[in-house]
Design a protein around this motif. Structure first.
Motif, mmCIF file in Angstrom:
data_model
loop_
_atom_site.group_PDB
_atom_site.id
_atom_site.type_symbol
_atom_site.label_atom_id
_atom_site.label_comp_id
_atom_site.label_asym_id
_atom_site.label_seq_id
_atom_site.Cartn_x
_atom_site.Cartn_y
_atom_site.Cartn_z
ATOM 1 N N GLN A 13 1.102 -1.357 -0.067
ATOM 2 C CA GLN A 13 -0.046 0.043 0.068
ATOM 3 C C GLN A 13 0.921 1.404 0.018
ATOM 4 N N PRO A 14 0.400 2.218 -0.603
ATOM 5 C CA PRO A 14 1.135 3.513 -0.505
ATOM 6 C C PRO A 14 1.488 3.944 0.994
ATOM 7 N N GLY A 15 2.734 4.294 0.987
ATOM 8 C CA GLY A 15 3.302 4.869 2.330
ATOM 9 C C GLY A 15 4.026 3.532 3.071
ATOM 10 N N GLY A 16 4.048 2.330 2.548
ATOM 11 C CA GLY A 16 4.634 1.318 3.083
ATOM 12 C C GLY A 16 6.104 1.130 2.537
ATOM 13 N N SER A 17 6.797 -0.045 2.921
ATOM 14 C CA SER A 17 8.036 -0.195 2.862
ATOM 15 C C SER A 17 8.213 -1.422 2.196
ATOM 16 N N LEU A 18 9.434 -1.760 1.388
ATOM 17 C CA LEU A 18 9.980 -3.041 0.891
ATOM 18 C C LEU A 18 11.421 -3.163 0.931
ATOM 19 N N LEU A 85 6.605 4.477 -0.022
ATOM 20 C CA LEU A 85 6.429 4.189 -1.199
ATOM 21 C C LEU A 85 5.084 4.743 -2.001
ATOM 22 N N LYS A 86 5.436 5.088 -3.168
ATOM 23 C CA LYS A 86 4.171 5.872 -3.928
ATOM 24 C C LYS A 86 4.005 5.083 -4.884
ATOM 25 N N PRO A 87 2.454 5.288 -5.659
ATOM 26 C CA PRO A 87 2.027 4.741 -6.944
ATOM 27 C C PRO A 87 3.143 4.662 -7.792
ATOM 28 N N GLU A 88 3.609 5.673 -8.119
ATOM 29 C CA GLU A 88 4.657 6.039 -9.176
ATOM 30 C C GLU A 88 5.911 5.163 -9.036
ATOM 31 N N ASP A 89 6.148 4.458 -7.812
ATOM 32 C CA ASP A 89 7.275 3.430 -7.698
ATOM 33 C C ASP A 89 6.930 2.242 -8.558
ATOM 34 N N THR A 90 5.822 1.904 -8.760
ATOM 35 C CA THR A 90 5.524 0.629 -9.316
ATOM 36 C C THR A 90 6.183 0.495 -10.536
#
Length: 116
Positions: A13-18, A85-90
């Motif tokens: 989800q947005p704002g999360g981490s990996l 994380l942001k949607p544009e990081d997809t």
């Protein structure tokens, strides 16, 4: 001679981490500059972060302050810690050595999807 295998991608989800991992088949980080690259559908493949044999790092403006590249020589592994994380990081994320990237030699990559 050297194989690189990316792992750790997933749906976040947005704002999360990996944290992504790049495992090398042998010790190479004292020889090559390593980089993480990403490619979104319909877009070119761009360099996201790099780390030199001396440990110097560099980041694309779009990820500065959010992503961190690091390495563990004992484990023959390079990491990309991704926060906020942001949607544009997809994108599909690839690990590579700089000279191989310039020759357009790539592995399978690992998929990162940011969606609510």
């Amino acid at each position: 001679q050297v194989q690189l295998v990316e792992s750790g991608g997933g749906l976040v989800q947005p704002g999360g981490s990996l944290t992504l991992s790049c495992a090398a088949s042998r010790s190479i980080f004292n020889i090559y500059t390593m980089g993480w690259y990403r490619q979104a559908p319909g877009k070119q493949r761009d360099l996201v972060a790099s780390i030199t044999t001396g440990g110097s790092t560099d980041y694309a403006d779009s990820v500065k302050g959010r992503f961190t590249i690091s390495r563990d020589n004992a484990k023959n592994t390079v990491y990309l810690q991704m926060n906020s994380l942001k949607p544009e990081d997809t994108a599909t994320y690839y690990c590579n050595i700089d000279r191989w990237a310039k020759l357009n030699y790539w592995g399978q990559g690992t998929q990162v999807t940011i969606s609510s």
